[in-house]
Design a protein around this motif. Structure first.
Motif, PDB file in Angstrom:
ATOM      1  N   PHE A 215     -22.216 -65.297  43.859  1.00  0.00           N
ATOM      2  CA  PHE A 215     -23.489 -65.327  43.725  1.00  0.00           C
ATOM      3  C   PHE A 215     -24.222 -64.120  42.792  1.00  0.00           C
ATOM      4  N   GLY A 216     -25.305 -64.458  42.139  1.00  0.00           N
ATOM      5  CA  GLY A 216     -26.146 -63.526  41.302  1.00  0.00           C
ATOM      6  C   GLY A 216     -27.513 -63.821  41.437  1.00  0.00           C
ATOM      7  N   LEU A 217     -28.432 -62.628  41.733  1.00  0.00           N
ATOM      8  CA  LEU A 217     -29.638 -62.891  41.752  1.00  0.00           C
ATOM      9  C   LEU A 217     -30.386 -61.749  40.922  1.00  0.00           C
ATOM     10  N   GLY A 218     -31.440 -61.954  40.190  1.00  0.00           N
ATOM     11  CA  GLY A 218     -32.080 -61.102  39.213  1.00  0.00           C
ATOM     12  C   GLY A 218     -33.539 -61.215  39.119  1.00  0.00           C
ATOM     13  N   GLY A 219     -34.416 -60.459  39.238  1.00  0.00           N
ATOM     14  CA  GLY A 219     -35.835 -60.404  39.177  1.00  0.00           C
ATOM     15  C   GLY A 219     -36.492 -59.302  38.724  1.00  0.00           C
ATOM     16  N   GLY A 220     -37.682 -59.408  38.548  1.00  0.00           N
ATOM     17  CA  GLY A 220     -38.553 -58.098  38.404  1.00  0.00           C
ATOM     18  C   GLY A 220     -40.147 -58.632  37.743  1.00  0.00           C
ATOM     19  N   TYR A 221     -40.742 -57.465  37.557  1.00  0.00           N
ATOM     20  CA  TYR A 221     -42.162 -57.578  37.038  1.00  0.00           C
ATOM     21  C   TYR A 221     -42.257 -56.484  35.886  1.00  0.00           C
ATOM     22  N   SER A 222     -42.969 -56.798  34.862  1.00  0.00           N
ATOM     23  CA  SER A 222     -43.367 -55.704  33.749  1.00  0.00           C
ATOM     24  C   SER A 222     -44.713 -55.951  33.613  1.00  0.00           C
ATOM     25  N   GLN A 223     -45.153 -54.912  32.758  1.00  0.00           N
ATOM     26  CA  GLN A 223     -46.476 -54.808  32.146  1.00  0.00           C
ATOM     27  C   GLN A 223     -46.338 -54.075  30.829  1.00  0.00           C
ATOM     28  N   ARG A 224     -47.064 -54.797  29.905  1.00  0.00           N
ATOM     29  CA  ARG A 224     -47.173 -54.294  28.581  1.00  0.00           C
ATOM     30  C   ARG A 224     -48.682 -54.090  28.058  1.00  0.00           C
ATOM     31  N   LYS A 225     -48.768 -52.712  27.983  1.00  0.00           N
ATOM     32  CA  LYS A 225     -50.128 -52.248  27.264  1.00  0.00           C
ATOM     33  C   LYS A 225     -50.196 -52.061  26.171  1.00  0.00           C
ATOM     34  N   PHE A 226     -50.917 -52.716  25.212  1.00  0.00           N
ATOM     35  CA  PHE A 226     -50.661 -52.595  23.685  1.00  0.00           C
ATOM     36  C   PHE A 226     -51.095 -51.601  22.987  1.00  0.00           C
ATOM     37  N   ILE A 227     -50.404 -50.946  22.070  1.00  0.00           N
ATOM     38  CA  ILE A 227     -50.919 -49.906  21.381  1.00  0.00           C
ATOM     39  C   ILE A 227     -51.279 -50.309  19.829  1.00  0.00           C
TER      40      ILE A 227
ATOM     41  N   SER B 197     -27.721 -67.631  40.569  1.00  0.00           N
ATOM     42  CA  SER B 197     -26.752 -68.351  40.292  1.00  0.00           C
ATOM     43  C   SER B 197     -25.828 -68.527  41.357  1.00  0.00           C
ATOM     44  N   LEU B 198     -25.197 -69.572  41.531  1.00  0.00           N
ATOM     45  CA  LEU B 198     -24.229 -69.870  42.479  1.00  0.00           C
ATOM     46  C   LEU B 198     -23.091 -70.692  42.149  1.00  0.00           C
ATOM     47  N   THR B 199     -22.042 -70.223  42.163  1.00  0.00           N
ATOM     48  CA  THR B 199     -20.823 -70.803  41.861  1.00  0.00           C
ATOM     49  C   THR B 199     -19.547 -71.026  42.954  1.00  0.00           C
ATOM     50  N   TYR B 200     -19.029 -71.970  42.754  1.00  0.00           N
ATOM     51  CA  TYR B 200     -17.933 -72.359  43.880  1.00  0.00           C
ATOM     52  C   TYR B 200     -16.758 -72.934  43.009  1.00  0.00           C
ATOM     53  N   THR B 201     -15.394 -72.120  43.101  1.00  0.00           N
ATOM     54  CA  THR B 201     -14.470 -72.617  42.431  1.00  0.00           C
ATOM     55  C   THR B 201     -13.743 -73.467  43.357  1.00  0.00           C
ATOM     56  N   ILE B 202     -13.548 -74.623  43.120  1.00  0.00           N
ATOM     57  CA  ILE B 202     -12.668 -75.730  43.763  1.00  0.00           C
ATOM     58  C   ILE B 202     -11.274 -75.502  43.899  1.00  0.00           C
ATOM     59  N   ASN B 203     -10.695 -75.418  42.608  1.00  0.00           N
ATOM     60  CA  ASN B 203      -9.315 -74.866  42.401  1.00  0.00           C
ATOM     61  C   ASN B 203      -9.311 -74.290  40.859  1.00  0.00           C
ATOM     62  N   ASP B 204      -8.046 -74.379  40.348  1.00  0.00           N
ATOM     63  CA  ASP B 204      -7.683 -73.776  38.985  1.00  0.00           C
ATOM     64  C   ASP B 204      -8.489 -74.447  38.035  1.00  0.00           C
ATOM     65  N   ARG B 205      -8.867 -75.896  38.266  1.00  0.00           N
ATOM     66  CA  ARG B 205      -9.416 -76.525  37.079  1.00  0.00           C
ATOM     67  C   ARG B 205     -10.898 -76.807  37.383  1.00  0.00           C
ATOM     68  N   ASP B 206     -11.285 -77.116  38.503  1.00  0.00           N
ATOM     69  CA  ASP B 206     -12.588 -77.656  38.887  1.00  0.00           C
ATOM     70  C   ASP B 206     -13.557 -76.636  39.519  1.00  0.00           C
ATOM     71  N   SER B 207     -14.612 -76.722  39.195  1.00  0.00           N
ATOM     72  CA  SER B 207     -15.729 -75.918  39.892  1.00  0.00           C
ATOM     73  C   SER B 207     -17.040 -76.610  39.852  1.00  0.00           C
ATOM     74  N   ILE B 208     -18.030 -75.955  40.609  1.00  0.00           N
ATOM     75  CA  ILE B 208     -19.430 -76.451  40.551  1.00  0.00           C
ATOM     76  C   ILE B 208     -20.268 -75.063  40.492  1.00  0.00           C
ATOM     77  N   ASP B 209     -21.686 -75.137  39.506  1.00  0.00           N
ATOM     78  CA  ASP B 209     -22.486 -74.008  39.762  1.00  0.00           C
ATOM     79  C   ASP B 209     -23.650 -74.571  39.905  1.00  0.00           C
ATOM     80  N   LEU B 210     -24.807 -73.833  40.214  1.00  0.00           N
ATOM     81  CA  LEU B 210     -25.973 -74.053  40.260  1.00  0.00           C
ATOM     82  C   LEU B 210     -26.923 -72.708  39.874  1.00  0.00           C
TER      83      LEU B 210
END
Length: 531
Positions: free
Chosen positions: A419-431, A453-466
């Motif tokens: 499982f992975g989760l990333g997020g944020g906020y940024s502001q650019r004030k121009f020069i 992201s969410l991943t599940y490894t079923i076995n050595d060959r098969d997997s599912i991700d979201l």
């Protein structure tokens, strides 16, 4: 680059997310896997009109993980050629990838290098994912440089240098009558040199640690021969007040100057424009558009209850006003949390090369859009060397800016689940120079983003991700605000030791000011052969 006076952390060094096969630092492993593939993609509108588009994609790629006593490196590179079915589905070429390497040359001396190739949209939908039927630009970024650390008695000595390069290549010709400058980035070279010497508390002086450091940063951008220079020096102190808490602070002096030349003029006195960018008048002097020279200081607290956890908060004065910075880092056996509050002067060239330099480790997983082959915004790693790029890639401009915000990432790998989760906020004030019409001096862009992201490894060959994603870009200067959101899921099935199949379904939505909302459904089936 954006510098944070935070021990062991920077915005560019935020770690994120998951890896299917984490390796320990003691493992020795060399895996190089070239592959070819073919897949069929269908995209159709659910809202907003448009045509159903069909593509056949042919891919060739290379993934590599190297971990030895001297070398730690990872590479994920893919070339994708799309054959469009029908007049509305045009042929396209996509080259995307991420690379990172750390080479131990001698005791205390190492060489770091890395690179990034990806695409961004140039049809006004800043921050949205590229699609097959949209105008795009190719982004390139890379860096190389040595670092050295040694112990001289009780003193720790550090030095490093980094050479960086960033480039944006447009795929549309804007050399037409009435073309307006779009403020887009062309290319730049960056240099970053830093050094420090210091000692820990109770080694030289009772109860206090001191570190003296200095640095020089420079960027030379081709657009109007813009030049950024930042020279600084400071002394930092650490005063433990308990076993887990210390007071920290520093004082120094900094000088920042930004200069650029004037645009060339035509016979009627109007700026010459070539492919949406000003043509530089090489004979004009570089005019000073930003000048900061003053004492800088900050003070705060550091909490480190164990070797896995660190919390730091600082307040100070810099750039002619107050600054607030902080970090929280926690590293578990199979999970990781990082939160950063940042404030600095930056540009696209310095920011994207710093993000690439933040990658580390012998393995990271690149989340790709299965329908286009593009990188979706993040490279995930359980070793603390992952990075998200979608904030830097939103609203690319040629201007420098005051860059402030917060970024957070969380990663977990437990058994077959990742499982992975990333997020944020940024502001650019121009020069920018007074009177510029593309990006007005003092105007602000804001960006909110999130990736999961969410991943599940079923076995050595098969997997599912979201994979899910969201990016909201609040633009200034009359440009449209853009909200992009979507999700896709994929199933991977191993047919033999070298042959595998995949199937994916996804939704992507784009909502911009004064434009109809566009929601697209996507499907993909494919085969891949690994050598």
């Amino acid at each position: 680059m954006t510098r944070l006076w935070i021990a062991g952390a920077s915005l560019a060094a935020l770690a994120a997310a998951t890896s299917a096969h984490a390796q320990t630092r003691d493992d020795k492993r060399v895996d190089v896997i070239p592959y070819i593939g073919i897949d069929q993609v269908v995209m159709g509108p659910l809202k907003g009109g448009g045509d159903v588009l069909t593509y056949t994609n042919v891919t060739a790629g290379l993934s590599a993980q190297v971990q030895t006593r001297r070398v730690e490196a990872a590479l994920d590179l893919e070339y994708n050629h799309s054959f469009g079915w029908g007049s509305q589905a045009t042929d396209q070429d996509v080259l995307s990838g991420i690379a990172s390497a750390n080479i131990n040359l001698a005791r205390g001396l190492s060489l770091q290098t890395g690179g990034l190739a990806t695409r961004v949209r140039t049809d006004g939908f800043s921050g949205a994912l590229p699609q097959r039927d949209t105008y795009t630009s190719q982004v390139w970024a890379g860096y190389v440089g040595p670092s050295y650390t040694t112990q001289v008695g009780d003193f720790t000595v550090n030095a490093s240098y980094r050479l960086g390069y960033a480039r944006v290549d447009d795929d549309i010709d804007q050399n037409f009558a009435g073309a307006q400058p779009n403020g887009s980035f062309a290319d730049s070279w960056t240099h970053s040199l830093t050094g420090s010497v210091g000692f820990a508390p109770d080694t030289v002086l009772p109860a206090i640690g001191l570190t003296a450091s200095a640095g020089y940063d420079r960027e030379d951008a081709s657009q109007l021969d813009q030049r950024f220079e930042d020279a600084w020096g400071r002394v930092d102190a650490t005063l433990p007040v308990s076993r887990t808490v210390a007071l920290v602070g520093g004082v120094g002096y900094e000088e920042i100057k930004i200069r650029q030349r004037s645009p060339a003029l035509d016979d009627d006195g109007f700026p010459l424009i070539r492919n949406g960018r000003y043509v530089t008048d090489k004979s004009s002097p570089r005019a000073l558009i930003y000048d900061f020279s003053d004492v800088i200081w900050d003070a705060g607290v550091l909490w480190r209850p164990n070797h896995r956890t660190s919390l730091q908060a600082r307040v100070g004065e810099r750039y002619g006003g107050m600054t607030y910075q902080g970090s929280f880092l926690w590293e578990g056996r199979d999970s990781h949390i990082a939160i950063i509050l940042f404030d600095g002067i930056d540009s696209f060239g310095r920011l994207i090369t710093a993000d690439v330099a933040a990658l580390s480790g012998s393995r990271f997983d690149v989340a790709r859009n299965p329908f286009t082959g593009d990188i979706t915004g993040c490279a995930f790693s359980t070793t603390g060397g992952g990075q998200c790029f979608n904030d830097a890639l939103s609203g690319i401009t040629d201007a420098n800016f005051r860059y402030r915000g917060v970024a957070a990432q969380y990663a977990l790998r437990r058994g077959p689940w990742g499982f992975g989760l990333g997020g944020g906020y940024s502001q650019r004030k121009f020069i920018t120079p007074e009177g510029q019409t593309v990006l007005i001096r003092g105007s602000r862009d804001e960006n909110w983003y999130g990736n999961g992201s969410l991943t599940y490894t079923i076995n050595d060959r098969d997997s599912i991700d979201l994979v899910t994603y969201m990016n909201y870009f609040d633009a200034s200067g009359g440009r449209p605000d853009v909200l992009n959101y979507g999700a896709f899921t994929s199933y991977y099935k191993g047919i033999s030791r070298r042959l595998s199949a995949s199937a994916s379904l996804g939704l992507d939505g784009v909502d911009a000011d004064d434009l109809d909302t566009i929601i697209s459904a996507m499907g993909q089936v494919g085969l891949r052969y690994s050598f």
